[in-house]
Design an enzyme around this catalytic site. Structure first.
Site, mmCIF file in Angstrom:
data_model
loop_
_atom_site.group_PDB
_atom_site.id
_atom_site.type_symbol
_atom_site.label_atom_id
_atom_site.label_comp_id
_atom_site.label_asym_id
_atom_site.label_seq_id
_atom_site.Cartn_x
_atom_site.Cartn_y
_atom_site.Cartn_z
ATOM 1 C CE LYS A 84 -1.990 -1.100 3.940
ATOM 2 N NZ LYS A 84 -1.315 -2.397 4.185
ATOM 3 N NE ARG A 91 -5.170 -1.880 9.311
ATOM 4 C CZ ARG A 91 -4.081 -1.168 9.026
ATOM 5 N NH1 ARG A 91 -4.118 -0.198 8.160
ATOM 6 N NH2 ARG A 91 -2.960 -1.453 9.600
ATOM 7 N NE ARG A 146 7.699 -2.169 6.356
ATOM 8 C CZ ARG A 146 6.371 -2.138 6.471
ATOM 9 N NH1 ARG A 146 5.635 -1.591 5.528
ATOM 10 N NH2 ARG A 146 5.786 -2.679 7.511
ATOM 11 N NE ARG A 151 5.736 -0.165 10.045
ATOM 12 C CZ ARG A 151 4.629 -0.206 9.326
ATOM 13 N NH1 ARG A 151 4.554 0.432 8.173
ATOM 14 N NH2 ARG A 151 3.580 -0.887 9.746
ATOM 15 N NE ARG A 211 1.822 -4.801 11.043
ATOM 16 C CZ ARG A 211 2.922 -4.665 10.295
ATOM 17 N NH1 ARG A 211 4.077 -5.140 10.711
ATOM 18 N NH2 ARG A 211 2.854 -4.054 9.136
HETATM 19 P P1 AP5 Z 1 4.816 -1.510 1.955
HETATM 20 O O1 AP5 Z 1 4.462 -0.763 0.726
HETATM 21 O O2 AP5 Z 1 5.517 -0.798 3.036
HETATM 22 O O3 AP5 Z 1 3.532 -2.303 2.495
HETATM 23 P P2 AP5 Z 1 2.206 -1.782 3.180
HETATM 24 O O4 AP5 Z 1 1.059 -2.456 2.524
HETATM 25 O O5 AP5 Z 1 2.191 -0.298 3.259
HETATM 26 O O6 AP5 Z 1 2.403 -2.453 4.615
HETATM 27 P P3 AP5 Z 1 2.289 -1.838 6.058
HETATM 28 O O7 AP5 Z 1 3.095 -2.726 6.952
HETATM 29 O O8 AP5 Z 1 2.569 -0.384 6.104
HETATM 30 O O9 AP5 Z 1 0.785 -2.091 6.337
HETATM 31 P P4 AP5 Z 1 0.050 -2.057 7.660
HETATM 32 O O10 AP5 Z 1 -1.314 -1.938 7.173
HETATM 33 O O11 AP5 Z 1 0.332 -3.181 8.570
HETATM 34 O O12 AP5 Z 1 0.704 -0.804 8.422
HETATM 35 P P5 AP5 Z 1 0.151 0.634 8.755
HETATM 36 O O13 AP5 Z 1 1.318 1.522 8.803
HETATM 37 O O14 AP5 Z 1 -1.002 0.975 7.936
HETATM 38 O O15 AP5 Z 1 5.708 -2.777 1.480
HETATM 39 C C1 AP5 Z 1 6.218 -3.719 2.414
HETATM 40 C C2 AP5 Z 1 7.608 -4.177 1.967
HETATM 41 O O16 AP5 Z 1 7.473 -4.919 0.753
HETATM 42 C C3 AP5 Z 1 8.582 -3.020 1.646
HETATM 43 O O17 AP5 Z 1 9.868 -3.411 2.027
HETATM 44 C C4 AP5 Z 1 8.487 -2.880 0.111
HETATM 45 O O18 AP5 Z 1 9.685 -2.378 -0.446
HETATM 46 C C5 AP5 Z 1 8.200 -4.294 -0.323
HETATM 47 N N1 AP5 Z 1 7.325 -4.358 -1.489
HETATM 48 C C6 AP5 Z 1 6.253 -3.572 -1.785
HETATM 49 N N2 AP5 Z 1 5.679 -3.953 -2.937
HETATM 50 C C7 AP5 Z 1 6.395 -5.027 -3.388
HETATM 51 C C8 AP5 Z 1 6.280 -5.869 -4.543
HETATM 52 N N3 AP5 Z 1 5.318 -5.683 -5.475
HETATM 53 N N4 AP5 Z 1 7.176 -6.876 -4.678
HETATM 54 C C9 AP5 Z 1 8.181 -7.077 -3.743
HETATM 55 N N5 AP5 Z 1 8.325 -6.295 -2.644
HETATM 56 C C10 AP5 Z 1 7.433 -5.285 -2.468
HETATM 57 O O19 AP5 Z 1 -0.373 0.381 10.251
HETATM 58 C C11 AP5 Z 1 0.510 0.083 11.292
HETATM 59 C C12 AP5 Z 1 -0.252 -0.010 12.605
HETATM 60 O O20 AP5 Z 1 -0.843 1.261 12.922
HETATM 61 C C13 AP5 Z 1 -1.417 -1.005 12.635
HETATM 62 O O21 AP5 Z 1 -0.999 -2.320 12.931
HETATM 63 C C14 AP5 Z 1 -2.275 -0.396 13.752
HETATM 64 O O22 AP5 Z 1 -1.751 -0.683 15.027
HETATM 65 C C15 AP5 Z 1 -2.124 1.099 13.513
HETATM 66 N N6 AP5 Z 1 -3.131 1.594 12.561
HETATM 67 C C16 AP5 Z 1 -2.911 2.115 11.320
HETATM 68 N N7 AP5 Z 1 -4.080 2.424 10.732
HETATM 69 C C17 AP5 Z 1 -5.060 2.105 11.609
HETATM 70 C C18 AP5 Z 1 -6.471 2.168 11.564
HETATM 71 N N8 AP5 Z 1 -7.128 2.621 10.481
HETATM 72 N N9 AP5 Z 1 -7.166 1.744 12.655
HETATM 73 C C19 AP5 Z 1 -6.539 1.294 13.746
HETATM 74 N N10 AP5 Z 1 -5.196 1.170 13.852
HETATM 75 C C20 AP5 Z 1 -4.463 1.585 12.789
HETATM 76 MG MG MG Z 2 2.234 1.134 4.818
#
Ligand code: AP5
Ligand code: MG
Length: 214
Positions: free
Chosen positions: A13, A89, A128, A157, A168
């Site tokens: 994402k 979410r 990552r 992270r 997660r």
């Molecule tokens: P990346 O693009 O970073 O993946 P992502 O989908 O953004 O993954 P996240 O870990 O950020 O998602 P998340 O939903 O768990 O975290 P968030 O920050 O939203 O890619 C991942 C890796 O893969 C990178 O190294 C990249 O280079 C590689 N990659 C990407 N595409 C690729 C491809 N096509 N091929 C190969 N490699 C690839 O949330 C974190 C925490 O915050 C949650 O757990 C929760 O505690 C809190 N939180 C956030 N939003 C909410 C909400 N709405 N409600 C409640 N709690 C929330």
């Molecule tokens: Mg992300």
């Protein structure tokens, strides 16, 4: 254009959001990034968010809904459009968002759903690395920084540790389906194959967005 980008942790994402906001000039609203900024600034919100995030749990809906509501009310949103990343979410967040957008007179144009088999995600998250200065995301194997890079310039992270990742995934798999069903019923969802090269995912995304425009 007002869009959501959905997908399991590590689906890509954030990686695709960075490319999309550059290409379409949208405001990128990532709730995860907002919480991480609050943690870095040691605010009250940060302290609260950290207690949930480190264990891989969701921050309570009322807190998350509040920060998104505040952000969507800012002036740049109507000018640029937005790309919401990591929100909603829970189904409750989706309902809050519907209400919030209706109150602001803003239409949601589409929901991008990056599909990927959960078995692929552990290696995505464990490899990552994030550039300390720019916040840009890379992967040690799949998307390494150009040239010879210094590992000290990058961090991993807290919630990418295997214990947090398992939780997660569990939380997001359980909560994700009802949200997608909610948006499928509105005919808004565009499914994208996430298990392909970053550039190929981006090409598919652009096609999906062009089809929303027409
Ligand atoms: P990346 O693009 O970073 O993946 P992502 O989908 O953004 O993954 P996240 O870990 O950020 O998602 P998340 O939903 O768990 O975290 P968030 O920050 O939203 O890619 C991942 C890796 O893969 C990178 O190294 C990249 O280079 C590689 N990659 C990407 N595409 C690729 C491809 N096509 N091929 C190969 N490699 C690839 O949330 C974190 C925490 O915050 C949650 O757990 C929760 O505690 C809190 N939180 C956030 N939003 C909410 C909400 N709405 N409600 C409640 N709690 C929330
Ligand atoms: Mg992300």
């Amino acid at each position: 254009m007002n869009l959501l980008i959905m997908g399991l942790p590590g689906a890509g994402k954030g990686t695709q959001a960075a490319k999309l906001v550059e290409n379409y000039g949208l405001a990128h609203i990532s709730t995860g990034d907002m919480f991480r900024a609050a943690i870095a600034n040691e605010t009250e919100l940060g302290l609260l968010a950290k207690s949930y995030m480190d264990g891989g749990n969701l921050v309570p809906d009322e807190v998350t809904n509040g920060i998104v509501k505040e952000r969507l009310a800012q002036d740049d949103i109507k000018e640029k459009g937005f790309l919401l990343d990591g929100y909603p979410r829970t189904l409750e967040q989706a309902h809050a968002l519907d209400q919030n957008l209706a109150d602001l007179g803003i239409n949601l144009d589409g929901v991008i759903n990056i599909e990927i088999d959960p078995s692929k995600l552990l290696e995505r998250l464990s490899g990552r690395i994030i550039h300390k200065q720019t916040g840009e995301t890379f992967h040690k194997v799949f998307n390494p920084p150009a040239g010879d890079y210094n590992e000290d310039d990058y961090y991993q992270r807290e919630d990418d540790k295997p214990e947090s990742v398992a939780r997660r995934l569990e939380v997001n798999i359980a909560q994700g389906q009802p949200i997608l069903d909610h948006y499928r019923a509105k005919n808004l969802v565009q499914d994208i194959e996430g298990d392909q090269d970053i550039e190929l995912v981006f090409e598919d995304l652009k096609k999906a967005i062009e089809s929303l425009k027409s």
